[in-house]
Design an enzyme around this catalytic site. Structure first.
Site, mmCIF file in Angstrom:
data_model
loop_
_atom_site.group_PDB
_atom_site.id
_atom_site.type_symbol
_atom_site.label_atom_id
_atom_site.label_comp_id
_atom_site.label_asym_id
_atom_site.label_seq_id
_atom_site.Cartn_x
_atom_site.Cartn_y
_atom_site.Cartn_z
ATOM 1 N N ASN A 289 0.872 -1.171 0.000
ATOM 2 C CA ASN A 289 0.000 0.000 0.000
ATOM 3 C C ASN A 289 0.912 1.224 0.000
ATOM 4 O O ASN A 289 1.453 1.608 1.034
ATOM 5 C CB ASN A 289 -0.889 -0.040 1.259
ATOM 6 C CG ASN A 289 -1.857 1.123 1.310
ATOM 7 O OD1 ASN A 289 -1.821 2.017 0.454
ATOM 8 N ND2 ASN A 289 -2.717 1.135 2.307
ATOM 9 N N ARG B 296 -2.469 -1.953 -3.566
ATOM 10 C CA ARG B 296 -3.704 -1.190 -3.391
ATOM 11 C C ARG B 296 -3.588 0.112 -4.193
ATOM 12 O O ARG B 296 -2.592 0.826 -4.088
ATOM 13 C CB ARG B 296 -3.894 -0.849 -1.914
ATOM 14 C CG ARG B 296 -5.086 0.055 -1.700
ATOM 15 C CD ARG B 296 -4.950 0.845 -0.430
ATOM 16 N NE ARG B 296 -6.060 1.761 -0.319
ATOM 17 C CZ ARG B 296 -5.982 2.948 0.247
ATOM 18 N NH1 ARG B 296 -4.830 3.379 0.736
ATOM 19 N NH2 ARG B 296 -7.034 3.721 0.319
ATOM 20 N N HIS C 147 -12.994 3.081 -0.463
ATOM 21 C CA HIS C 147 -13.089 1.986 0.517
ATOM 22 C C HIS C 147 -13.760 0.749 -0.084
ATOM 23 O O HIS C 147 -14.286 -0.095 0.647
ATOM 24 C CB HIS C 147 -13.934 2.385 1.755
ATOM 25 C CG HIS C 147 -13.276 3.333 2.691
ATOM 26 N ND1 HIS C 147 -14.000 4.261 3.420
ATOM 27 C CD2 HIS C 147 -11.979 3.503 3.033
ATOM 28 C CE1 HIS C 147 -13.170 4.962 4.176
ATOM 29 N NE2 HIS C 147 -11.944 4.525 3.953
ATOM 30 N N GLU D 263 -8.449 -5.301 4.458
ATOM 31 C CA GLU D 263 -8.247 -4.958 3.048
ATOM 32 C C GLU D 263 -7.039 -5.678 2.457
ATOM 33 O O GLU D 263 -7.060 -6.105 1.305
ATOM 34 C CB GLU D 263 -8.110 -3.443 2.897
ATOM 35 C CG GLU D 263 -9.432 -2.743 3.181
ATOM 36 C CD GLU D 263 -9.289 -1.252 3.390
ATOM 37 O OE1 GLU D 263 -9.360 -0.521 2.407
ATOM 38 O OE2 GLU D 263 -9.124 -0.822 4.540
#
Ligand code: AMP
Length: 399
Positions: free
Chosen positions: A7, A90, A180, A385
């Site tokens: 990320n 991500r 999200h 996530e």
């Protein structure tokens, strides 16, 4: 099979190494202060840590350090990067170009970079990180990108369009994208599993409440509306973000302060929300304890959040023509009994009833909070996530 989940932000590179055989985390860490000086905080599952100041002029050096931490340091968890089957990244903004996770190619990286106008803080950093990753990780290790926006690409035009002239949508792609999405997708599926139902048969309002918060109407497993919009600024009041504001108040305040558009954006993204209204801080825990001690502005912003969430639940029940379950996730949703209790109080019209004692006693674990006679089920569903990114990555490389 081991997957590295990344990320990347403009100055940081958070990562998790996940063993997909049992979905356990082997190590996690963060390469921080990229472009400033540099620092790595790395932790192996058995508790060994690495905490070191480094030199990270760019994301490439940060990736090199990450590789060293995983394979060579005193907190190493693998012998070589050859043990990694794939990397999952991500990505914040996939706009209407990406409606699902995809394998990384040079064209995909270019496209993500091109979308930077829609997510100035994030997408360019993602593109830099993808290129850096390609230069450091062995070329035969496939990479996958998972988009925050992709889950919301099922929204119909009536939900994603703004009342601006249509040309602005056509020319500048101004519309609601929602964010999200990885979390909403993960928790809505996990909820269906916990309820023993198929997600296709459920109407869910998913409340992801954290430093950034968004509420999504999930009908039959698909996002049909969501509270965040063109950017993650829209929706409910957040840590430092305003949430929805009358657009005229924005131009009025900018005019009064003499702000340029980017200064106004900074004001609404960094100085507002819990911080701006309460004057206490952006962290829900600080705001809640100030409210408990009688701070009226802290109480006010807590009340605003609860009230706004209730309104979203009502409007999304109307939008979906029904509601089976509400779920709470994210740092606030999983941990703050006060917010959950506030949202579920005076909801008799919907037939919502929760076990207040249970709600007050539970934090951060999958729990049904509603009583057996509640018409709508209410749950805490912890989000993950990184795991969903790893699962998507595994699925794509297995094809
Ligand atoms: P996230 O962005 O999902 O990490 O969530 C961060 C938010 O969760 C912050 O506002 C925290 O104050 C809040 N939070 C974390 N732990 C708790 C807790 N135990 N009680 C209340 N709020 C919490």
């Amino acid at each position: 099979m081991i997957i590295l989940v990344v990320n990347a932000g403009s100055s940081s590179l958070k990562y998790q190494l996940i063993n997909m055989d049992d979905e356990s985390v082997l190590a996690k860490g963060n390469c921080d202060r990229i472009g400033i000086d540099g620092h790595i905080a790395h932790k192996a599952a058995d508790g060994r840590t690495l905490d070191e100041d480094c030199s990270f002029p760019t994301h490439t050096e940060a990736f090199m350090k990450l590789v060293e931490a995983l394979t060579k340091s005193s907190a190493k968890v693998i012998d070589s990067m050859d043990e990694i089957s794939a990397v999952g990244h991500r990505i914040v903004q996939g706009a209407d170009v990406f409606d699902k996770s995809v394998l990384v190619t040079d064209e995909v990286i270019e496209k993500i970079d091109e979308l930077r106008e829609l997510a100035p803080v994030h997408n360019h950093a993602h593109a830099l990180a993808l290129r850096a990753c390609k230069s450091v990780i062995p070329a035969n290790v496939p990479q996958v990108v998972v988009f925050d926006t992709a889950f919301h690409q099922t929204m119909p035009p009536k939900a994603f369009m703004f009342g601006l002239p249509y040309e602005d949508y056509e020319t500048y792609h101004v519309r609601k994208y929602g964010f999200h999405g990885t979390s909403h997708r993960f928790v809505s599926k996990a909820l269906a599993k916990a309820m023993g139902k198929n997600v296709e048969d459920l109407k869910i309002v998913s409340c992801h409440l954290g430093n950034g918060s968004s509420i999504t109407a999930v009908d039959g497993g698909k996002s049909v509306d969501t509270s965040m919009g063109f950017t993650p600024l829209d929706g409910v009041v957040m840590g430092t973000r305003t949430g929805a504001v009358d657009p005229s108040a924005v131009t009025f305040v900018a005019d009064k302060h003499g702000f340029t558009p980017s200064q106004m954006s900074e004001y609404m993204n960094k100085k507002s929300g819990f911080l701006g209204v309460s004057g206490v801080g952006s962290d829900n825990r600080d705001v809640q304890s100030a409210a408990n001690e009688g701070n009226k502005r802290a109480q006010l912003v807590s009340d605003m959040l609860v009230y706004e969430i209730k309104k979203y639940i009502g409007s999304y029940a109307a939008a979906m023509n029904g509601l089976d379950a509400i779920l709470f996730t994210g740092g606030i949703g999983e941990n703050s009994w006060e917010v959950r209790e506030g949202v579920c109080t005076d909801m008799d019209y919907f037939g919502i009833k929760i076990d207040k004692e249970l709600n007050r006693s539970v934090r951060g674990k999958l729990t049904k909070l509603s009583t057996p006679d509640s018409k709508i089920e209410v749950w805490i569903v912890p989000t993950n996530e990184e795991l969903l990114i790893a699962r998507d990555t595994l699925e794509l490389i297995s094809k």
